[in-house]
Each structure stands twice: as structure tokens, then as C-alpha cells.
Design a protein around this motif. Structure first.
Motif, PDB file in Angstrom:
ATOM      1  N   LEU A  69      -1.155  -4.791  11.191  1.00 42.76           N
ATOM      2  CA  LEU A  69      -1.301  -3.802  10.128  1.00 42.76           C
ATOM      3  C   LEU A  69      -0.284  -2.677  10.265  1.00 42.76           C
ATOM      4  O   LEU A  69       0.234  -2.165   9.261  1.00 42.76           O
ATOM      5  CB  LEU A  69      -2.710  -3.201  10.162  1.00 42.76           C
ATOM      6  CG  LEU A  69      -3.894  -4.117   9.882  1.00 42.76           C
ATOM      7  CD1 LEU A  69      -5.190  -3.320   9.937  1.00 42.76           C
ATOM      8  CD2 LEU A  69      -3.751  -4.797   8.534  1.00 42.76           C
ATOM      9  N   PRO A  76      -4.775   1.911   7.666  1.00 43.13           N
ATOM     10  CA  PRO A  76      -5.564   0.773   7.179  1.00 43.13           C
ATOM     11  C   PRO A  76      -6.091   0.931   5.761  1.00 43.13           C
ATOM     12  O   PRO A  76      -6.059  -0.026   4.977  1.00 43.13           O
ATOM     13  CB  PRO A  76      -6.700   0.683   8.202  1.00 43.13           C
ATOM     14  CG  PRO A  76      -6.087   1.179   9.471  1.00 43.13           C
ATOM     15  CD  PRO A  76      -5.175   2.300   9.049  1.00 43.13           C
ATOM     16  N   SER A 114     -10.658   1.027   9.999  1.00 42.43           N
ATOM     17  CA  SER A 114     -10.669  -0.127   9.088  1.00 42.43           C
ATOM     18  C   SER A 114     -12.078  -0.539   8.670  1.00 42.43           C
ATOM     19  O   SER A 114     -12.243  -1.503   7.925  1.00 42.43           O
ATOM     20  CB  SER A 114      -9.963  -1.321   9.743  1.00 42.43           C
ATOM     21  OG  SER A 114     -10.622  -1.701  10.943  1.00 42.43           O
ATOM     22  N   VAL A 121     -11.435  -6.581   7.751  1.00 39.29           N
ATOM     23  CA  VAL A 121     -10.409  -6.525   8.785  1.00 39.29           C
ATOM     24  C   VAL A 121     -11.036  -6.963  10.100  1.00 39.29           C
ATOM     25  O   VAL A 121     -11.859  -6.253  10.685  1.00 39.29           O
ATOM     26  CB  VAL A 121      -9.805  -5.116   8.924  1.00 39.29           C
ATOM     27  CG1 VAL A 121      -8.695  -5.125   9.977  1.00 39.29           C
ATOM     28  CG2 VAL A 121      -9.260  -4.632   7.588  1.00 39.29           C
TER      29      VAL A 121
END
Length: 555
Positions: A69, A76, A114, A121
Motif C-alpha cells: 500500500l 490507506p 486500514s 485490507v
């Protein structure tokens, strides 16, 4: 179950569309009944809300099988805002970037940051921090750290085992890590084949995303590996690997983006770009969709994802065609996604601890004979080892833009040690100035390339002031910058702003002669000591094949 039986109405029914069965790769003309965020039935159903999907293809949300990421340079929540409208509704991330900068605490923050997004995620626990003993992170991630991370419900296995030489040689420390993961371990085996690949697989590793040729991918597939077809900013391997699913079918193949910058996401898309490219190359749309939905869910043991079927999460894309793959509507858990805004705490933003530098910090004393030079390859992570006569001036080896010979340095930034690795690179094109980044895989020290030592020092000083990021300098002044204050890896600004600034930087580098589609991503991988052939860390030049430091002067 009552809704599935038809005893009570669903909350929502999608009616009139063509529903993809990823299990048989055929299209079904059935209603999709949704209740409590899940698909509860396919057939004929009533609901409080009925959506007319006539003329629409309904496919499962897309799943990225392997992504960092942090490489998006977005936090995120902003990453989710960028990719969910493109159809990506779940990702399996390896957070080894932030782990190198902030250790286990950084990974735990990424888990927190996240959570609760309209993007599922999942994480793999970073197996190699540092990637090899030849890089210097903040601190190693220990077996105890991995054991704690693996207790988290969204940490589902062990991330790519990059120290493949150690595994193949039977290093006890690496094998002990593999034993923590309950058999779910991502691989990293660039160019590994024959008996060495057999040994790597015998250790329990079951996937790889580093294949760059169809022959390499085929050998891995034949031995039972799951092959991740990668299309990243700095490693566009998809088209070279498509002959595998086109000949053998999509079984045990899945898509991943690995490292994709904002300009790629904005201009071309995310996993939907891979679908578009695959279908344009001749892959049946149904096969391509299976590699982006069911297969990553199967490999990663995510039984509620990857299909439109009873009991599966209602992550559904509505497509008007099977060529462009730009969804005109995305449902996440049966509803339109809502994106939150979040901020990073101060401790995540305070990671720049490089010792001060000056132009003399980049001085390379003159040597006799040819020198080893990193041969940069556009759109590839692999480098070559070149031998060139050095340019000498004032008793020092210097850059020679006329021969496309530029200076490269890696400055340790976690402990203010003052340690700097120095070398040279070619096939870059830089004619003036310098550019630098604190995104420098995988230890994420500061990497700087230039033809002028003063400009190189200027770049390093400016990055220290910014708290990390990307900068370009020419003729004694900073000509462009993108601040990445979140661990020196991510911006705290919206996607549109990050995209715009990155484009400006790339345009400035083009004016200074730099070639290639993703110059900063390419730069960032010149310090990764686990992808062949020649790399540079703060410790010096690294021959990846022998996993050893080598001198600048070639034998």
C-alpha cells in the motif's frame, strides 16, 4: 437462510443482469438477493429495493493478491478512495515498507489505519525486515514480532520470503520464520529455477510474483506454485506472462499490482487495467476475471470473497462491457461505499534521522581500471552489472552524462550513522542536477542519483526538512518536490494533489534528460538487495547473486 428460502424479502435484489459464475465461467440470468451485506441467493427473489441491471454484467469485486500500500504514496483511506471506484474491493498487503521504517509498531498502525474502510485490507506479516543483512532498516523484525502480528485476525500469513538464498541454503533463522505461518507463505524467487527452486518450494512456500518471462512462470506453475501475474509501475510483466493462462488456463494464476504509483492508478486504473490489457491480448474475459477474483480468494484462504454466490460477501461490480472494465457502479457489502478521512499520528511522521551531508560526502576517490556500474532497465526491477571506465576529475571519479554515467548514493536515515553507500549507474539519461527519494526499497534509506554533487547534497537536505518524500534539484536549487511525511513513504494529501505533484516531478526529470515511464519507482528499487544483479545499499555495492558486498573496481 430465511431470505434464501424465500420466506422473507431480501434487503436488495439486483435483477436483469448477467451474473458471472466464477466456478463454471458462465453467465447466469438470475436475480442476486442481498441481505446483511451478503449474497443470500441466486434465482427469483423479492426485496425492499430492486435494482434494474438489464444489459449489465455483474461480477465479483476484484482482489489484489499482493500489494504494498505504501508504494501508492497514499494513506490507506486515500488508497481505498482511489481503487474502490476502479473495482478493487479487497487487497492482501505486505507492509514491509513501513516495517523497515517503524518496526512492528508501524505495522500495527497500518492495521489500525486500514480498519473499517470500504476496502477489505488483509495483511501478510513481513518476513524479511531487513530484506537481507546487506540493508539497514530501523531495526530487524524478530520472530517474536512476527508471532504477535500473526495473532491479528487480518494478518493471514507470512509475506514474501525475500531471503531466498537463505531459505535455499537452509538457514535456521529463515526456516524458523516459515514455521510460524501455518503453511500460508508468499514467495519471492526472481530467476530461481531447477534444484534451487525445488528447495525453495520444499520449505513450504507456495506463491511467487517475481516471474518476468513465461518460461520462468511455467516452471514454477509446473511445480505447484501459485503464479502471481504482476503489473507494477516499475515492473510491467503482465503481457510477458499471459501466454501461461492462455495455454494452460487460469488455474493457480492470479493478478497483483505489487507497487503501483498514483499516476498509473489515475491514468490507467488498478486491477481493472490488468483485465483490460489481458482481454485485449486475447485472454477470455471470464478467465481474466477468475484470476482477479476467485483465484486470489482461494490462494489466500478468504472463503467469503471472490464470487457472487450464497454466503459470499456482496462485493459486486456493475460493468457495461467486458473490454473496458470501468465499473459504473460498485457495491461493497451490498451498499455504495462511503470513504472516511483519517490522520496520521505525530510519531508516524517523525522518521527522518539522516546525518547532515555536503557535496564532499559524495566524493569517490579515483581508481585504476574499470568500475562496476548498475545497468538500469526501464519497467523492470532487474538490473545488470556493467563495466565502464570511470570519468576522473580532480582526483575523483565523477559522473559523465555524455556517456550516460551517473552517480548513485544511499544515505542511512534511521540512526544518523552518517553511513553512505556510493556507486554509479547507467541507462538513466540524466544530464543535469540530481533527484532523490526516501522511498527506497526495502530499508527505505535515502537514495539519490545525480551528475552534480552539490545538487545531490541539496536534495538530501531538503528531504530532511520535508520529513521524507521526492525531490529534484538543478543548478543549485530545488526544482520540484513531493512531501511524504508519513514514515517518509506516504503523503497526507488527497490523491489528486499527489498525482499532480508526481506528474510535475516526472516532467522536470524528463527536461533534465531522464528516460523511462516511472523514474522514481525505478530509482527506489536500485537499493533492493534481493533482486538481481547489482544493487546499492548504505553498506555499499551488492552482488545479489552471491549475496555479498563487492568493491567499486571490477576484477
Amino acid at each position: 437462510m430465511a431470505v434464501a428460502r424465500g420466506d422473507r424479502p431480501a434487503e436488495r435484489v439486483l435483477r436483469g443482469g448477467q451474473v458471472l459464475s466464477v466456478f463454471t465461467r458462465e453467465w447466469l440470468e438470475l436475480d442476486v438477493a442481498i441481505f446483511d451485506g451478503h449474497v443470500v441467493g441466486l434465482g427469483s427473489y423479492d426485496a425492499e429495493q430492486i435494482d434494474d441491471c438489464s444489459g449489465v454484467h455483474l461480477v465479483p469485486g476484484l482482489i489484489d493478491g499482493h500489494v504494498h500500500l505504501e508504494s501508492s504514496k497514499l494513506m490507506p483511506h486515500e488508497f481505498a478512495r482511489a481503487v474502490v471506484p476502479q473495482g478493487t474491493t479487497a487487497v492482501v498487503a505486505d507492509p514491509h515498507e513501513i516495517a523497515n521504517v517503524l518496526g512492528r509498531r508501524g505495522v500495527e498502525w497500518m492495521l489500525e489505519a486500514s480498519a473499517g474502510l470500504p476496502l477489505d485490507v488483509y495483511f501478510m506479516a513481513p518476513s524479511c525486515v531487513p530484506a537481507s543483512p546487506l540493508e539497514s532498516p530501523l531495526a530487524p523484525l524478530t520472530q517474536a514480532d512476527l508471532s504477535e502480528l500473526l495473532k491479528h485476525p487480518r494478518v493471514i500469513g507470512l509475506a514474501e520470503m525475500m531471503n531466498y538464498p537463505g531459505v535455499i541454503a537452509g538457514a535456521e533463522e529463515e526456516l524458523a520464520k516459515l514455521g510460524l505461518a501455518s503453511g500460508h507463505i508468499d514467495g519471492h524467487a526472481p530467476g530461481v529455477g531447477g534444484r534451487r527452486l525445488n528447495a525453495y518450494l520444499a520449505a513450504g512456500i507456495r506463491s511467487d510474483h517475481e516471474s518476468t518471462t513465461a518460461d520462468e512462470a511455467l516452471e514454477k506453475l509446473q511445480l505447484g506454485m501459485w503464479v502471481m501475474l504482476r503489473e507494477a509501475s516499475g515492473a510491467r510483466n503482465l503481457l510477458d506472462l499471459l501466454p501461461i493462462p492462455m495455454r494452460y488456463g487460469p488455474q493457480r494464476c492470479l493478478f497483483c499490482t505489487d507497487d503501483r504509483e498514483p499516476d498509473f492508478i489515475v491514468r490507467e486504473g488498478h486491477l481493472n487495467q490488468m483485465l483490460r490489457a489481458a482481454v485485449a491480448a486475447g485472454v477470455p474475459a471470464e478467465d481474466a476475471l477468475v484470476m482477479a477474483t476467485l483465484n486470489p480468494a482461494l490462494y489466500h484462504r478468504l472463503p467469503g470473497l471472490g464470487a457472487i454466490a450464497p454466503g459470499y460477501q456482496a462485493d459486486i461490480l456493475m460493468l457495461k462491457d467486458l473490454t473496458d472494465f470501468r465499473p459504473y457502479r460498485v457495491l461493497k457489502r451490498g451498499a455504495e461505499p462511503v470513504f472516511p478521512d483519517r490522520a496520521a499520528p505525530d510519531w508516524v511522521r517523525q522518521t527522518m534521522h539522516a546525518a547532515p551531508v555536503s557535496a564532499s560526502s559524495f566524493r569517490v576517490p579515483a581508481v585504476a581500471g574499470k568500475i562496476r556500474v548498475l545497468g538500469v532497465r526501464d519497467q523492470q526491477l532487474l538490473t545488470t552489472t556493467e563495466e565502464m571506465e570511470p570519468a576522473v576529475e580532480g582526483g575523483c571519479c565523477v559522473a559523465d552524462p555524455g556517456r550516460d554515467l551517473v552517480k548513485l548514493a544511499v544515505v542511512e536515515r534511521h540512526h544518523a550513522s552518517g553511513r553512505i553507500g556510493l556507486g554509479f549507474a547507467t541507462n538513466v539519461g540524466l544530464q543535469r542536477g540530481a533527484y532523490a527519494s526516501t522511498v527506497a526499497h526495502d530499508a527505505h534509506n535515502l537514495i539519490v542519483m545525480g551528475v552534480d554533487d552539490e545538487d545531490m547534497a541539496l536534495c538530501v537536505g531538503r528531504l530532511a526538512e520535508l520529513g521524507g518524500g521526492l525531490v529534484v534539484a538543478e543548478a543549485g536549487r530545488i526544482t520540484g518536490e513531493l512531501a511524504l511525511p508519513v514514515a517518509g513513504l506516504m503523503s497526507d494529501r488527497p490523491l489528486a494533489e499527489v498525482f499532480s505533484r508526481l506528474l510535475d516531478l516526472q516532467a522536470q526529470l524528463a527536461r533534465q534528460g531522464v528516460r523511462g515511464r516511472a523514474p522514481f519507482m525505478t530509482l527506489s528499487f536500485l537499493g533492493l538487495t534481493v533482486i538481481p544483479e547489482l544493487k546499492l545499499s548504505d553498506l555499499g555495492l551488492v552482488d545479489v547473486g552471491s549475496a555479498s558486498l563487492v568493491p567499486l573496481v571490477s576484477d
